[in-house]
Design a protein around this motif. Structure first.
Motif: not given
Length: 94
Positions: A1-4, A52-53, A89-94
């Protein structure tokens, strides 16, 4: 789960627009249910960023954030959207 973290000057109006556009984009790209977003004032970025990510700020962000900060101005102007979306999208893939 990414936190933005989504930031704007007051943490209300502009960040709400940004939140909706980013949510729509992420959902269309297969990330529905894989992220949580929180809105804040730009002055709160440094204090909140360690939880947060990544952050997207629609205004100039202060130095010292503990996570990557993406410039979110394209969400308001429409100019540079493709680059911002690729960065997201790059941040989501990390």
């Amino acid at each position: 789960m990414k936190r933005i973290l989504i930031a704007c000057g007051s943490g209300v109006c502009t960040s709400t627009v940004a939140n909706q556009k980013i949510s729509d984009f992420l959902n269309e790209n297969g990330y529905e249910g894989q992220y949580k977003m929180e809105q804040c004032k730009v002055t709160e970025i440094v204090a909140k960023s360690e939880n947060f990510d990544f952050c997207i700020s629609t205004t100039a962000a202060p130095a010292g954030a503990k996570c990557p900060v993406l410039a979110g101005l394209p969400l308001l102007t429409g100019m540079g959207m493709e680059k911002l979306y690729q960065d997201i999208l790059e941040q989501m893939k990390k």
